[in-house]
Write an enzyme that holds these catalytic residues in place. Structure first.
Site, mmCIF file in Angstrom:
data_model
loop_
_atom_site.group_PDB
_atom_site.id
_atom_site.type_symbol
_atom_site.label_atom_id
_atom_site.label_comp_id
_atom_site.label_asym_id
_atom_site.label_seq_id
_atom_site.Cartn_x
_atom_site.Cartn_y
_atom_site.Cartn_z
ATOM 1 N N PHE A 52 0.847 -1.193 0.000
ATOM 2 C CA PHE A 52 0.000 0.000 0.000
ATOM 3 C C PHE A 52 0.881 1.241 0.000
ATOM 4 C CE2 PHE A 52 -2.552 -3.410 1.695
ATOM 5 C CZ PHE A 52 -3.755 -3.236 1.017
ATOM 6 N N GLU A 53 0.478 2.227 -0.785
ATOM 7 C CA GLU A 53 1.401 3.319 -1.071
ATOM 8 C C GLU A 53 1.842 4.126 0.146
ATOM 9 O OE1 GLU A 53 -1.519 4.927 -3.877
ATOM 10 O OE2 GLU A 53 -1.150 6.856 -2.984
ATOM 11 N N PHE A 54 1.036 4.179 1.192
ATOM 12 C CA PHE A 54 1.471 4.985 2.337
ATOM 13 C C PHE A 54 2.344 4.221 3.320
ATOM 14 C CE2 PHE A 54 -1.963 7.880 0.925
ATOM 15 C CZ PHE A 54 -1.151 8.984 0.725
ATOM 16 N N ILE A 83 5.487 6.530 2.589
ATOM 17 C CA ILE A 83 5.255 6.555 1.147
ATOM 18 C C ILE A 83 6.560 6.617 0.348
ATOM 19 C CG2 ILE A 83 4.745 9.054 1.234
ATOM 20 C CD1 ILE A 83 2.999 8.606 -1.273
ATOM 21 N N ASN B 133 1.238 11.566 -5.982
ATOM 22 C CA ASN B 133 1.434 11.360 -4.541
ATOM 23 C C ASN B 133 2.901 11.308 -4.153
ATOM 24 O OD1 ASN B 133 -1.051 11.267 -3.417
ATOM 25 N ND2 ASN B 133 -1.010 9.091 -2.882
#
Lengths: 255, 323, 323, 255
Positions: A52-54, A83, B133
């Site tokens: 998961f990106e975070f 991240i 992001n």
């Protein structure tokens, strides 16, 4: 008869899950990718690692997350990083798969999740890239999950948020993106699609149960490569449906 | 350095690393000073009209919502924001306080889009520059490194690049084309953590999001914490300090400070409240009513928690799994 | 990218990030595989003649000395090293296994200079390229970022720059002159940690040195650990994982693996042994005798610890303070 | 009479300790800087924060470290980070002081700790930069601690390891080093020295007890600026010596 009683979401989850290769890492976004990863881990690729990106890597996925930074993305995980670490891991080529979505996709697999219309005074403002651009830039193979209609499968995206093959063969490398990366599959509610090796344009691979090639063509806003032999996606198996409904999403958050 | 391409987006906050150095030298101290204060005092002293602000993580995950509501309450104006967010950005946009956004994502994942951002963007009320992001996090990282840019391999070839303020150049060692991201130095960074001491030494459980980078990219830094712990605890596990005190200007004690978002191992997100907010956000009237009820008519975070109700909060605590 | 200046030092290991990507894809797996093995097997399988190797932290602090001795024992040749070190580098240099060094420092702090390096350098036996400490760590960081260089503000204006392989260029955002450091991708990284599971998930107590960056900059990675712990412990505190398993090729159980160096909260450095070594290092004969006694005549780390003696080791454990 | 019975090391420690400003951070190297920082914390700058390059910030310094990565550099510290974080903190301008040493220093405060003679076939190989180049580049003010003789205080260093003012006013900024930084003081066993604001050349500030200006000049291998008024360093006070000998280094590791 139980085999017929499934939703198009369930079918998309199953088709996506069957694509995963064991022992690889996959960037997981909210929704169908989470279920597809959980299903793949149970049935097809026990060593698939959800990323998961975070920062969550290797979570148990006992409970389905509701977002990519959610507590459940790192509950009993092997690492809870941040991240930057995750995205740098992707830059180094360690993350094989990335799931993507969007409001529009073009023949080269470029995706739009930013605006419909003009950027500075849009008709519709969408959420923006989020991690999609990074996932589409850095993973080896990306899988787009889309509803299939002419408004979404378009000749040219209004805004190129996330790179597919850009404008064709070699374009990613010319742009500076890592060599050998790019779109791999599109899982839609009508079909499974891939890309032609030479032209890098979208190609029909298999239609979903009950769907004809013509229906796919009709619902696609650009010229699709139709090979001589088009496959047929298997409907969800009893085993898949049982895992999805009873173990993975018993509270029906997504399905 | 020969630039091959550059985005047409405005560079809202230029990467003045020399100014950052001077500012930090004049305004920060290594002395252990008690920085515990109310959210009112923290926002009044350290957030100014026109500031460029960043929030971490994002509006349903370990997000400084109590501080965000206080900024709305105090009506800080003409703000420019690092837009990796959800609920906290929406509140500020809805209150008409935001002028410009370096945006990567604003939406509610499983719950869909953000109507507030959508209305503001479609009405041309906020100016938006696009980023990914990772690009936003890396921009903080460049600032943390103390250098004006960082080379990365995202964003190339896309409109995300073209509508950003990034540049592309060729690597002098390899000839590779790379994106150069300008460092993002915040006027104010706001971060919610699990534990802090009175001086500002912080511990976070679970993912660190982009807290480490953002804390180091901030001229002023407001920390809100679920728990205030003695400095002896910090000294006992010094590897757990992810933000050291000398970066911090204010420490605010804020139990359930991320509500309606979640806090790992402590409480789950309040799905009902989020749905209530999203329903309200569908119209301008609804949004105004939501802001009145949960922000303007409320004195402080303590009163907000009373409004949410002890029973509800306890329930959120029970819903979360422990380690 | 216009280069203003460049160091005349050899770029011993070019920053081929595309090759690194391909290599990692072909050789690493996300599968949880048991990687626990003896130091003999780890070195035999993952260290080759001609390799470029890095050790972390440095030879009296949390350093993989047991693995370093095994490399000497197996006589891996024509090595190129990232030289932020002390004792581990000296052993390899003394054994005649080192061809080139990216050097930042080799000396014994309170105990003075390194006679082994001095003899080798003065005799022209090793080729040395100069860097600063931070530069070496940042070069690992660039590799960890997956990009071929990183801009920094060290080394400018000095011979350290001129005898390095760095370049200087002007920032396209600010006009500042910056040092561009080439990423340093290791053939093999070797790191000693407090705890790891059988798959290679690692925890470190106290300072992390440059372990985080170096682990991510390594094609092959050997971990030695004071303690092997169950994966459930890793999963319980996932924020404590500083090196994830999928970066790791071998896990070696090595209690007192940093001896004669120290290990935070576990045992102190063995000052007597270090003095014995430094005394021996004064002459080539002394050095040879030391290597014979402590490396060549010893089968493995277990036997080495027996030679040092339980009593002595227990004493080192008693000398260190707890948390 | 107790006041006279002190070593030149003890005097250097005291002179260095008196320079520290409260509420600042100082990079601490092995040896005299550790003792100077510990002494300053006890007597002159209680809020001085010792920073060690491999990650220790705000250690108690109850026990003297033996090296910059030593357990004692982060025992009961406020943070145990890594070298990148510490050096980036310095790059951002948060670390005021840095202590430096070396085999040679020139009139502009440039230091050599790499080689005597030619680089590729040196007469004497020294340890190398270590963190010195970074400290000398990034801290606001650096303090060199040196034994004072003509072999060490030279017109031109054999190898410029660590930047002082390079070749004069404005040279650091032209080279790209952070503005407003540079050498601040030199603490030698004969004197305390600083730098002339205009020329950036070394200047005598104060001589140690019993040392004459002539002695300093004689032991310096370049032309030193001698101001009209040269100060006199106070010998170590009873209080300083007691703190040093009884509390800071009771086992006499360094003194």
């Amino acid at each position: 008869m139980a085999e017929r009683a499934y939703s198009s979401t369930e079918l998309m989850i199953c088709v996506a899950a069957r694509l995963m290769e064991d022992g690889t890492g996959a960037f997981i976004g909210t929704g169908i990718p989470m279920l597809a990863a959980a299903l793949a881990k149970r049935l097809y690729a026990p060593n698939l690692v959800p990323i998961f990106e975070f920062g969550g890597i290797g979570a148990s996925l006992e409970d389905l997350p509701l977002g990519v930074g959610d507590i459940r993305t790192f509950h009993k995980a092997l690492m809870a990083a941040g991240i930057c670490d995750v995205m740098e891991t992707a830059t180094r080529g360690l993350i094989e798969y990335g799931f993507l979505g969007g409001a529009q996709i073009d023949p080269y697999g470029n995706l739009n999740s930013t605006v419909i219309g003009d950027h500075d005074r849009p008709k519709v403002r969408l959420p923006g890239s989020g991690g999609a651009n990074d996932v589409g830039s850095l993973c080896w193979r990306t899988i787009a999950i889309m509803k299939h209609d002419k408004r979404r499968f378009v000749e040219k995206v209004d805004f190129l948020t996330t790179p597919g093959y850009l404008d064709g063969p070699g374009a990613r490398e010319r742009a500076g993106l890592p060599a050998g990366t790019g779109p791999y599959r599109v899982v839609s509610d009508l079909a499974l699609l891939g890309y032609d090796d030479k032209t890098k344009r979208m190609k029909l691979l298999a239609v979903n149960p009950g769907v004809t090639v013509e229906q796919v063509v009709e619902n696609t806003g650009f010229e699709l490569i139709i090979p001589k032999k088009v496959g047929q996606n298997e409907p969800p198996t009893r085993e898949e449906l049982a895992a999805l409904r009873e173990e993975i999403d018993p509270h029906r958050l997504y399905i | 350095m020969e630039v091959l391409e550059e985005g047409r987006g405005e560079l809202i906050q230029p990467p003045d690393v020399e100014g950052f150095r001077r500012w930090l030298r004049e305004n920060k101290s290594m002395a252990l000073k008690d920085k515990l204060m109310s959210e009112h005092e923290a926002v009044e002293r350290f957030v100014h009209d026109g500031d460029y602000i960043g929030f971490e993580l994002y509006g349903t995950v370990r997000c400084p919502m109590s501080i965000s509501r206080e900024i709305v309450r105090q009506g800080k104006k003409r703000l420019r924001l690092a837009g990796q967010g959800l609920n906290e950005l929406d509140l500020l946009i809805a209150a008409g306080l935001v002028e410009k956004l370096d945006l990567t994502y604003i939406g509610y994942e499983v719950y869909g889009l953000s109507d507030i951002l959508r209305r503001a963007a479609e009405g041309g009320k906020v100016k938006i520059v696009e980023w990914s992001n990772a690009a936003m996090a890396w921009r903080f990282k460049a600032a943390a490194l103390g250098v004006p840019f960082i080379p990365v391999r995202s964003m190339l070839g896309t409109d995300t690049f073209r509508y950003s303020a990034a540049k592309a150049a060729r690597c002098p060692f390899t000839g590779l084309k790379l994106t150069l991201l300008p460092a993002l130095i915040l006027d104010v960074g706001i971060i919610h953590v699990h534990r802090a001491d009175r001086y500002g030494n912080c511990q976070i459980d679970g993912i660190s999001g982009f807290a480490i980078e953002m804390a180091r990219a901030s001229k002023r830094l407001i920390i809100s914490a679920e728990e205030i712990i003695p400095t002896e605890e910090i000294r006992r596990y010094p590897e757990r300090t992810v933000i050291p005190y000398f970066l911090v200007d204010a420490v605010v004690h804020a139990p359930f400070g991320s509500h309606p978002g979640d806090m790992a191992y402590m409480y789950d997100r309040d799905a009902e409240h989020l749905k209530e907010f999203l329903e309200a956000a569908k119209t301008e009237e609804g949004t105004r009513a939501y802001l009145k009820k949960y922000v303007y008519d409320i004195k402080d975070h303590q009163e907000y928690l009373q409004l949410i109700g002890e029973e509800r909060l306890a329930e959120l605590g029970r819903k979360v799994k422990g380690r």
